[in-house]
Design an enzyme around this catalytic site. Structure first.
Site, PDB file in Angstrom:
ATOM      1  N   HIS A 107     -15.064  -2.653  13.459  1.00 26.20           N
ATOM      2  CA  HIS A 107     -14.922  -1.221  13.207  1.00 26.20           C
ATOM      3  C   HIS A 107     -15.252  -0.464  14.486  1.00 26.20           C
ATOM      4  O   HIS A 107     -16.185  -0.833  15.214  1.00 26.20           O
ATOM      5  CB  HIS A 107     -15.857  -0.795  12.078  1.00 26.20           C
ATOM      6  N   ASP A 144     -20.777  -5.545  12.969  1.00 24.16           N
ATOM      7  CA  ASP A 144     -19.650  -5.341  12.053  1.00 24.16           C
ATOM      8  C   ASP A 144     -19.638  -6.420  10.971  1.00 24.16           C
ATOM      9  O   ASP A 144     -19.417  -6.130   9.793  1.00 24.16           O
ATOM     10  CB  ASP A 144     -18.338  -5.378  12.849  1.00 24.16           C
ATOM     11  N   HIS A 202      -8.045   3.600  -4.304  1.00 18.02           N
ATOM     12  CA  HIS A 202      -9.015   3.742  -3.221  1.00 18.02           C
ATOM     13  C   HIS A 202     -10.051   4.796  -3.613  1.00 18.02           C
ATOM     14  O   HIS A 202      -9.737   5.768  -4.298  1.00 18.02           O
ATOM     15  CB  HIS A 202      -8.321   4.187  -1.930  1.00 18.02           C
ATOM     16  N   ALA A 259     -20.745   2.289   2.735  1.00 22.56           N
ATOM     17  CA  ALA A 259     -19.847   1.710   1.725  1.00 22.56           C
ATOM     18  C   ALA A 259     -20.597   0.741   0.820  1.00 22.56           C
ATOM     19  O   ALA A 259     -20.286   0.631  -0.380  1.00 22.56           O
ATOM     20  CB  ALA A 259     -18.675   1.012   2.407  1.00 22.56           C
ATOM     21  N   LYS A 292     -21.613  -5.629   2.222  1.00 19.76           N
ATOM     22  CA  LYS A 292     -20.725  -5.069   1.191  1.00 19.76           C
ATOM     23  C   LYS A 292     -20.326  -6.142   0.173  1.00 19.76           C
ATOM     24  O   LYS A 292     -20.259  -5.884  -1.030  1.00 19.76           O
ATOM     25  CB  LYS A 292     -19.473  -4.458   1.841  1.00 19.76           C
ATOM     26  N   GLU A 321       0.838  -1.194   0.000  1.00 14.32           N
ATOM     27  CA  GLU A 321       0.000   0.000   0.000  1.00 14.32           C
ATOM     28  C   GLU A 321       0.874   1.244   0.000  1.00 14.32           C
ATOM     29  O   GLU A 321       1.775   1.381   0.829  1.00 14.32           O
ATOM     30  CB  GLU A 321      -0.885  -0.013   1.253  1.00 14.32           C
ATOM     31  N   ARG A 323     -15.988   3.750   3.040  1.00 12.95           N
ATOM     32  CA  ARG A 323     -16.807   4.903   3.407  1.00 12.95           C
ATOM     33  C   ARG A 323     -15.899   6.079   3.738  1.00 12.95           C
ATOM     34  O   ARG A 323     -16.174   7.202   3.366  1.00 12.95           O
ATOM     35  CB  ARG A 323     -17.710   4.575   4.597  1.00 12.95           C
ATOM     36  N   THR A 349      -3.743   4.817  -1.394  1.00 14.91           N
ATOM     37  CA  THR A 349      -4.765   5.332  -0.495  1.00 14.91           C
ATOM     38  C   THR A 349      -5.253   6.699  -0.969  1.00 14.91           C
ATOM     39  O   THR A 349      -4.780   7.237  -1.978  1.00 14.91           O
ATOM     40  CB  THR A 349      -4.257   5.426   0.956  1.00 14.91           C
TER      41      THR A 349
END
Length: 307
Positions: A158, A167, A83, A134, A174, A23, A113, A54
């Site tokens: 989360h 969660d 992202h 999301a 999703k 990442e 989100r 990101t």
């Protein structure tokens, strides 16, 4: 849109060795961009399954994110994942972002989100013409064209979720909306990852079969690690916090070399356990530096490259 491999295809084609991915963060100025490109070229030699870029809170680095991700797609052999967050964007702006990514040859998008700008732990406020969840953003991106979509998952839950059951329901929703895989938030207890995997499989066997890619951050600075964890609403396990605090010492500046040694060792052990437990891929937070991730990969025997 240029047809590029999906992340699921790419990690499934890795053969006998576990694949890895990395990442990057969008650079904020020219010097940071030069540093990012050094890391990009170094990782290119190590052949990660994919790289993700990101997205600044509230779209603060949006234009640079789109441009640099497009350059990675066009100018390197790497497979980029862009992202996309719902924060501060109308549906029209989100569609425009998807169009810009498609124009740049990017068909893999990680949908989040996102956190409120300024105070990531503050109240989340939906854009008046945007989306709330999301799950909605997954549907929006899928409806835009031939995109491959991933989402975030949270081994410890989360921080806004009232409990782990809630969660899990959110993650399953999703995935049902069309996400093909998830990448976890960073964690330091493999059991949390395994329990997440089990919860999703128990809630929906079909969605539970989709890859849950664990994210690992090799700690090279205790101060930086604490800040990253604080922003995500998470914390270090007490035993690891104690080890790193001892390594940092009590001087005005932390002993970065000692902290780094512990961080690389811990990341290696975490990765070894994840490999033994059948994780589909290892996703490393790099902070736009290659050295720490390269050392962990070398410890694991996953790369012979030494820069």
């Amino acid at each position: 849109m240029t047809h590029t491999p999906s992340i699921v295809d790419r990690i499934g084609a890795a053969g006998g060795r576990i694949p890895f991915s990395v990442e990057f963060s969008p650079p904020r100025d020219a010097d940071a961009e030069a540093r990012l490109w050094r890391a990009v070229r170094e990782f290119e030699q190590m052949q990660p399954a994919f790289v993700s870029m990101t997205y600044g809170a509230g779209g603060s680095t949006r234009d640079r994110t789109v441009r640099v991700t497009g350059q990675i797609a066009k100018e390197t052999t790497l497979l980029p994942v862009a992202h996309l967050t719902a924060v501060g964007h109308s549906v029209d702006e989100l569609r425009a972002m998807c169009g810009a990514y498609a124009d740049g040859g990017i068909s893999n998008i990680l949908v989040l989100r996102g956190d409120p700008p300024g105070d990531p732990l503050g109240e989340w406020v939906k854009h008046p013409e945007g989306v709330e969840y999301a799950e909605e953003l997954v549907r929006l991106v899928r409806d835009m064209g031939d995109f491959h979509v991933g989402v975030a998952s949270f081994p410890e839950g989360h921080y806004r979720a009232p409990d782990l059951e809630h969660d899990t329901r959110c993650l399953v929703a999703k995935l049902r909306a069309g996400a093909e895989y998830s990448i976890t938030q960073m964690f330091f207890d493999v059991d949390d990852y395994l329990r997440l995997r089990d919860r999703v499989a128990a809630a929906d066997a079909e969605q539970g079969a989709k890859p849950i890619i664990p994210e690992i951050m090799p700690i090279t600075s205790l101060r930086s690690a604490r800040r990253s964890l604080e922003l995500s609403g998470s914390k270090l396990p007490a035993e690891l916090e104690e080890r790193l605090t001892r390594a940092a010492g009590d001087g005005p500046d932390e002993n970065r070399a000692a902290v780094r040694e512990v961080g690389i060792e811990v990341a290696t052990q975490l990765a070894e356990r994840l490999i033994s437990e059948g994780a589909p891929c290892l996703h490393f937070i790099t902070l736009n530096f290659a050295r720490a991730t390269r050392e962990v990969l070398t410890n694991l025997g996953l790369t012979s490259h030494v820069a």
